[in-house]
Design an enzyme around this catalytic site. Structure first.
Site, short mmCIF file in Angstrom:
data_model
loop_
_atom_site.label_atom_id
_atom_site.label_comp_id
_atom_site.label_asym_id
_atom_site.label_seq_id
_atom_site.Cartn_x
_atom_site.Cartn_y
_atom_site.Cartn_z
N ARG A 166 0.92 -1.21 0.07
CA ARG A 166 0.00 0.12 0.00
C ARG A 166 0.77 1.07 -0.10
O ARG A 166 1.81 1.31 0.82
CB ARG A 166 -0.86 0.18 1.57
N ARG A 167 0.77 2.21 -0.94
CA ARG A 167 1.41 3.51 -0.70
C ARG A 167 0.28 4.56 0.27
O ARG A 167 -0.77 4.32 0.09
CB ARG A 167 1.32 4.16 -2.23
N LEU A 182 -6.02 -2.82 -8.35
CA LEU A 182 -5.15 -1.74 -9.02
C LEU A 182 -5.10 -0.45 -8.45
O LEU A 182 -6.03 0.35 -8.42
CB LEU A 182 -5.55 -1.81 -10.58
N GLU A 183 -4.15 -0.04 -8.20
CA GLU A 183 -3.87 1.38 -7.45
C GLU A 183 -3.52 2.38 -8.38
O GLU A 183 -2.81 3.54 -7.76
CB GLU A 183 -3.03 1.31 -6.19
N ASN A 184 -3.29 2.16 -9.41
CA ASN A 184 -2.74 3.16 -10.60
C ASN A 184 -3.57 3.55 -11.57
O ASN A 184 -3.29 4.00 -12.58
CB ASN A 184 -1.50 2.83 -11.07
#
Length: 566
Positions: free
Chosen positions: A8-9, A391-393
């Site tokens: 996680r960012r 998908l975090e982007n």
């Protein structure tokens, strides 16, 4: 990167920034017949001609574009915010509408040197094209203004297209005025539930948006080529048409299609699952948390999401390789056997795609097909029950919808489909993640939003809530529950321990209180939902490994509570 944070960012969202999300855009007045778009090379069809970008931060790209064949991509770096500007000729004492379509990282749009009040507007990162709009009035001696776009320091690149400075002709020779687009073709029903109908149609050249009509009445407007109409009655036939729009006007209506909602009952896919379920992510890597085999995962977990599948060099495609070395010699054969054993015990084991470092991009029909084919191949190889989208982007809702429907057609009705968006991804139904969830509502099992690594966000009542509280969980869940998802498709995602995330950890007691508030209106904080959601699916945690590191305190407390919900 710190291995503890591999998944996680952390994003720092101040309360002031979040509150700005609630501000309405300035109302736009009616344009006169003589109004034109005064911007030159507004669609970047001629590269960066007419535009100046700071520190060589901008470039013209051919994909993705909002319309035409070009768009701007500008990347902030260091102390540069990737500002791209153009001097536009205007008339004095005149009102102009400034707009642009943006995608990607933080994007700002503004005008300076107006001679009155300079203006700007902005949006946080967006996975799909989103229109920014504002207005300005020129001063008595103003004959030119500077129109600009920029990103934000340390954030991802932004894309921009179809800039418009619409108003009286300033004499600078802007782009030709748009013409009214043609009616959309290919309108089709792509899915139904007991309360919604999903539609898709073909893109129209020159269109900047689309309007959906139900039984002759306008019901929604979107920028892409798909939409889900919600709030419908079960077992009822509805007629639908779509029009294309741009600054010149609205097209004729498309041909009519009929969509019939299903009979009432719980929507979504997933085969046999408990009414209330607990999801846990299992780490296919060693980052300091307890290393586990699938067989080590406690029985309180109903869905085990194996993290993560890997991107390949083929656009949209993924693969999966067990990290045998990092997992103490755990073999692929043991792994497959353990999956079968969990399934025999009534559990579901799925593969998760994405994570903090996930770079899978599904942005066209080819990559959508590659995604569906490769995920299905991984499912067959290892015996997975389905897929988790993490998908975090950014997500392209049009093509991710295509990919997931193609996968569902291959896997059948037993497919488990889960999602784990970040909080910013579910603030509005116009966000790419939220759009995708609604588009596939009839095959969707559950959305377990990550209520951590977030900072402050808006609740469904328009108030700002800070992470780490019962109110943060309940007020943000309310957005999904009232935004079109069924309660059975909503879960609360929290870290299993303080080491499982950069921020946002809450005790199991807080998780259980939030579950009680949403299902029974008990143990609420200051925010209290307007109604109960007894079918709420349950909770999720990152990760079963961090849970084990903490003595399984999270699953031992939250698991029985979830399973005892009404």
């Amino acid at each position: 990167m710190d291995p503890v944070r591999r998944r996680r960012r952390t994003r720092l969202w101040s309360g002031a920034v979040t509150a700005a999300l609630a501000l309405s855009l300035t109302a736009v007045g009616q344009a006169s017949a003589a109004d034109v778009n005064n911007a030159k090379n507004a669609g970047f069809e001629s590269g960066l001609s007419g535009w100046t970008c700071s520190a060589n931060s901008g470039t013209a790209v051919s994909s993705p574009v909002h319309a035409g064949a070009g768009a701007l991509k500008a990347t902030p770096a260091g102390q540069d915010n990737a500002r791209c500007s153009q001097t536009v000729a205007v008339k004095p004492n005149a009102t102009y509408t400034l707009s642009a379509w943006v995608q990607g990282g933080y994007a700002y749009l503004g005008a300076s040197g107006t001679g009155t009040t300079d203006v700007s507007t902005w949006t946080p990162d967006s996975a799909s094209w989103k229109q920014l709009t504002t207005t300005f009035t020129t001063g008595a001696n103003t004959t030119s203004v500077s129109v600009y776009l920029h990103g934000w320091y340390g954030q991802a690149a932004y894309l921009a297209d179809d800039v418009s400075v619409y108003g009286p002709d300033g004499g600078g020779g802007g782009d030709p005025a748009p013409t009214v687009p043609a009616a959309p073709g290919g309108l089709a029903v792509s899915g139904t539930t007991s309360s919604s109908v999903s539609l898709t149609w073909n893109a129209v050249s020159g269109a900047t948006g689309y309007t959906v009509y139900r039984n002759g009445s306008k019901v929604t407007a979107v920028s892409g080529t798909s939409a889900t109409v919600t709030g419908l009655a079960a077992s009822t036939a509805y007629s639908f048409q779509v029009t294309a729009t741009n600054a010149a006007g609205e097209s004729a209506k498309s041909a009519t299609v009929t969509g019939t909602t299903t009979s009432s009952g719980n929507p979504g896919g997933g085969g046999t699952l408990p009414k209330h379920a607990v999801t846990g992510y299992w780490q296919n890597f060693n980052n300091g948390a307890t290393v586990q085999k699938i067989s080590d995962v406690p029985a309180q977990y109903d869905i085990i999401a194996v993290a993560f599948a890997d991107a390949t060099t083929t656009p949209g495609a993924v693969s999966f390789t067990l990290d045998s070395a990092g997992l103490g010699g755990y073999t692929a054969d043991q792994f497959k056997a353990d999956i079968k054993a969990k399934q025999a015990a009534g559990k579901k084991v799925i593969v998760s795609v994405g994570g903090q470092n996930g770079t899978v991009s599904v942005s066209d029909a080819t990559s959508a097909a590659n995604f569906a084919n490769s995920v299905y191949s991984v499912m067959q190889t290892y015996g997975f029950d389905g897929v988790d989208i993490d998908l975090e982007n950014g997500i392209n809702p049009t093509y991710m919808t295509q990919a997931l429907r193609s996968l569902a057609a291959k896997a059948g009705p037993s497919l488990i489909l889960t999602m784990a968006p970040q909080t910013i991804d579910m603030q509005s139904t116009s966000a790419g993640y939220f759009q995708t969830a609604l588009n596939v509502k009839d095959i969707l099992t559950v959305v377990n939003m990550q209520y951590y690594n977030s900072g402050s966000m808006l609740g469904c009542d328009g108030k700002v809530y800070s992470q780490g509280t019962v109110d943060f969980l309940t007020a943000l869940a309310c957005i999904q529950l009232e935004g079109g998802l069924a309660p059975s498709q909503v879960g609360l995602g929290l870290p299993a321990s303080t080491r499982g995330a950069g921020s946002g950890y809450v005790s199991p007691t807080v998780v259980n209180n939030a579950l009680d508030c949403l299902t029974k209106l008990t143990n609420c904080g200051s925010f209290k939902p307007s109604r109960t959601y007894p079918d709420l699916r349950g909770a999720m945690t990152w990760s079963t490994n961090w849970d084990a590191t903490a003595g399984n305190a999270w699953s031992n407390a939250v698991g029985p509570h979830v399973h005892a919900l009404p």
